[in-house]
Design an enzyme around this catalytic site. Structure first.
Site, PDB file in Angstrom:
ATOM      1  CB  ALA A 135      17.839  32.126  28.931  1.00  0.00           C
TER       2      ALA A 135
ATOM      3  N   GLY B 128      17.152  28.782  25.001  1.00  0.00           N
ATOM      4  CA  GLY B 128      15.785  29.293  25.068  1.00  0.00           C
ATOM      5  C   GLY B 128      15.257  29.757  23.716  1.00  0.00           C
TER       6      GLY B 128
ATOM      7  CD  GLU C  53      14.610  25.443  26.225  1.00  0.00           C
ATOM      8  OE1 GLU C  53      15.152  26.526  26.517  1.00  0.00           O
ATOM      9  OE2 GLU C  53      14.446  24.522  27.036  1.00  0.00           O
TER      10      GLU C  53
ATOM     11  CD  GLU D 212      19.796  25.075  26.937  1.00  0.00           C
ATOM     12  OE1 GLU D 212      20.317  24.265  26.129  1.00  0.00           O
ATOM     13  OE2 GLU D 212      18.717  25.644  26.715  1.00  0.00           O
TER      14      GLU D 212
HETATM   15  N1  DAK Z   1      22.673  36.123  26.716  1.00  0.00           N
HETATM   16  C1  DAK Z   1      23.119  37.403  26.839  1.00  0.00           C
HETATM   17  N2  DAK Z   1      23.898  38.022  25.939  1.00  0.00           N
HETATM   18  C2  DAK Z   1      24.238  37.329  24.853  1.00  0.00           C
HETATM   19  C3  DAK Z   1      23.790  35.988  24.629  1.00  0.00           C
HETATM   20  C4  DAK Z   1      22.962  35.384  25.644  1.00  0.00           C
HETATM   21  N3  DAK Z   1      22.439  34.159  25.528  1.00  0.00           N
HETATM   22  N4  DAK Z   1      24.311  35.558  23.448  1.00  0.00           N
HETATM   23  C5  DAK Z   1      25.032  36.586  22.965  1.00  0.00           C
HETATM   24  N5  DAK Z   1      25.005  37.648  23.786  1.00  0.00           N
HETATM   25  C6  DAK Z   1      25.690  38.941  23.623  1.00  0.00           C
HETATM   26  C7  DAK Z   1      27.199  38.790  23.816  1.00  0.00           C
HETATM   27  O1  DAK Z   1      27.537  38.770  25.177  1.00  0.00           O
HETATM   28  C8  DAK Z   1      27.689  40.017  23.076  1.00  0.00           C
HETATM   29  O2  DAK Z   1      27.518  41.156  23.894  1.00  0.00           O
HETATM   30  P1  DAK Z   1      28.694  42.278  24.039  1.00  0.00           P
HETATM   31  O3  DAK Z   1      29.895  41.528  24.534  1.00  0.00           O
HETATM   32  O4  DAK Z   1      28.867  42.790  22.616  1.00  0.00           O
HETATM   33  O5  DAK Z   1      28.109  43.257  24.987  1.00  0.00           O
HETATM   34  C9  DAK Z   1      26.717  40.162  21.921  1.00  0.00           C
HETATM   35  O6  DAK Z   1      25.546  39.406  22.287  1.00  0.00           O
HETATM   36  C10 DAK Z   1      27.276  39.574  20.628  1.00  0.00           C
HETATM   37  O7  DAK Z   1      27.673  38.230  20.878  1.00  0.00           O
HETATM   38  P2  DAK Z   1      29.123  37.641  20.476  1.00  0.00           P
HETATM   39  O8  DAK Z   1      30.152  38.725  20.456  1.00  0.00           O
HETATM   40  O9  DAK Z   1      29.379  36.456  21.333  1.00  0.00           O
HETATM   41  O10 DAK Z   1      28.859  37.203  18.961  1.00  0.00           O
HETATM   42  P3  DAK Z   1      29.570  36.010  18.181  1.00  0.00           P
HETATM   43  O11 DAK Z   1      29.147  36.162  16.759  1.00  0.00           O
HETATM   44  O12 DAK Z   1      31.033  35.955  18.472  1.00  0.00           O
HETATM   45  O13 DAK Z   1      28.925  34.665  18.751  1.00  0.00           O
HETATM   46  C11 DAK Z   1      27.140  33.273  19.507  1.00  0.00           C
HETATM   47  C12 DAK Z   1      27.553  34.432  18.579  1.00  0.00           C
HETATM   48  C13 DAK Z   1      25.608  33.147  19.431  1.00  0.00           C
HETATM   49  C14 DAK Z   1      27.776  31.955  19.022  1.00  0.00           C
HETATM   50  C15 DAK Z   1      27.621  33.555  20.959  1.00  0.00           C
HETATM   51  O14 DAK Z   1      27.166  34.876  21.305  1.00  0.00           O
HETATM   52  C16 DAK Z   1      27.114  32.603  21.966  1.00  0.00           C
HETATM   53  O15 DAK Z   1      27.610  31.448  22.068  1.00  0.00           O
HETATM   54  N6  DAK Z   1      26.131  33.041  22.761  1.00  0.00           N
HETATM   55  C17 DAK Z   1      25.598  32.241  23.864  1.00  0.00           C
HETATM   56  C18 DAK Z   1      24.676  31.167  23.343  1.00  0.00           C
HETATM   57  C19 DAK Z   1      24.136  30.292  24.433  1.00  0.00           C
HETATM   58  O16 DAK Z   1      24.875  29.625  25.182  1.00  0.00           O
HETATM   59  N7  DAK Z   1      22.811  30.277  24.563  1.00  0.00           N
HETATM   60  C20 DAK Z   1      22.107  29.445  25.536  1.00  0.00           C
HETATM   61  C21 DAK Z   1      21.924  30.190  26.810  1.00  0.00           C
HETATM   62  S1  DAK Z   1      21.207  29.137  28.084  1.00  0.00           S
HETATM   63  C22 DAK Z   1      16.752  27.608  33.488  1.00  0.00           C
HETATM   64  C23 DAK Z   1      17.585  26.641  32.940  1.00  0.00           C
HETATM   65  C24 DAK Z   1      18.235  26.879  31.775  1.00  0.00           C
HETATM   66  C25 DAK Z   1      18.120  28.080  31.105  1.00  0.00           C
HETATM   67  C26 DAK Z   1      17.274  29.019  31.628  1.00  0.00           C
HETATM   68  C27 DAK Z   1      16.614  28.799  32.820  1.00  0.00           C
HETATM   69  N8  DAK Z   1      16.088  27.392  34.749  1.00  0.00           N
HETATM   70  C28 DAK Z   1      15.905  26.082  35.245  1.00  0.00           C
HETATM   71  C29 DAK Z   1      15.782  28.525  35.554  1.00  0.00           C
HETATM   72  C30 DAK Z   1      18.948  28.298  29.953  1.00  0.00           C
HETATM   73  C31 DAK Z   1      18.580  28.796  28.877  1.00  0.00           C
HETATM   74  C32 DAK Z   1      19.521  29.219  27.829  1.00  0.00           C
HETATM   75  O17 DAK Z   1      19.057  29.660  26.843  1.00  0.00           O
END
Ligand code: DAK
Length: 195
Positions: free
Chosen positions: A52, A97, A100, A120
């Site tokens: 997400a 997400g 998921e 998460e």
């Molecule tokens: N969201 C937004 N932007 C993201 C992103 C994300 N999930 N993942 C990556 N990006 C963006 C980065 O911010 C970066 O943007 P700029 O800084 O260049 O503008 C660009 O994509 C490239 O990412 P990185 O520079 O970080 O690239 P790396 O190769 O260094 O790392 C990575 C890749 C995938 C390991 C890293 O980007 C990362 O750890 N990303 C986050 C992964 C993550 O934590 N995903 C899970 C998100 S939580 C809810 C409850 C829960 C949820 C939703 C609703 N409710 C009850 C309402 C949660 C859901 C989730 O999915």
């Protein structure tokens, strides 16, 4: 539709999540565009869907979070309920997400370089788009607990070992293999396939 690209190859449709700037992260706009498809994949070499959209979520109040989750649940349930068989072609990171969404598909194929996980908990939240329910149905309670509680992503080879994905292919071959399988399915009797 800018965030979701749909290409049709005869009886097969390929849906590509297309926000490469944010590693195909799901924001409200993208969730609203999710449509009916057979193969789901992400633009670029790096990510299927990185989760997400963390930037969008960071600013949400309780009502906003509820709305965001509702949009996702509608889209994900529609994909899960689809009578058309669905294949997730996991071409890179499938996190939060992203995993998921892949779990809503009938079949998951992964590229060698892919990494999947439910990180998460490392953000202080729980999986919000159905992972707590769909993940244990696929891998069993114990591996689901491991992924959700550690938040640590696993490589494609490990995902294959725990049967989270059906097969792993060299990165460059993933889409051809997904198309080949989709073609086999599409060649079968449609009513039998739907049933
Ligand atoms: N969201 C937004 N932007 C993201 C992103 C994300 N999930 N993942 C990556 N990006 C963006 C980065 O911010 C970066 O943007 P700029 O800084 O260049 O503008 C660009 O994509 C490239 O990412 P990185 O520079 O970080 O690239 P790396 O190769 O260094 O790392 C990575 C890749 C995938 C390991 C890293 O980007 C990362 O750890 N990303 C986050 C992964 C993550 O934590 N995903 C899970 C998100 S939580 C809810 C409850 C829960 C949820 C939703 C609703 N409710 C009850 C309402 C949660 C859901 C989730 O999915």
């Amino acid at each position: 539709m800018q965030n979701i690209l749909v290409e049709r190859y005869g009886s097969i449709a390929v849906l590509t999540v297309n926000r490469p700037r944010a590693l195909n992260a799901l924001n409200t706009e993208t969730l609203t565009e999710l449509e009916r498809v057979l193969i789901v994949t992400g633009t670029g070499q790096k990510a299927f869907i990185a989760g997400a959209d963390i930037g969008e979520m960071a600013d949400l109040d309780a009502k906003g979070a509820k709305r965001f989750a509702a949009v996702a649940h509608r889209a994900f349930n529609a994909l899960d309920d689809l009578r058309v068989p669905t294949i997730a072609a996991i071409n890179g990171y499938a996190l939060g997400g992203g995993l998921e969404l892949a779990l809503c598909c009938d079949i998951r194929l992964a590229a060698e370089g892919a990494k999947v996980g439910q990180p998460e908990v490392t953000l202080g939240i729980t999986p919000g788009f159905g992972g707590t329910q769909r993940l244990p149905r696929v891998v069993g309670a114990s591996y689901a607990m491991q992924l959700v509680l550690t938040g640590k992503p696993i490589p494609a080879s490990e995902a294959l070992r725990i049967r989270l994905v059906n097969a792993v292919y060299p990165d460059a071959e993933l889409m051809d293999k997904a198309m080949e399988m989709a073609g086999q399915i599409a060649g079968n009797a449609p009513i039998a396939v739907q049933a």
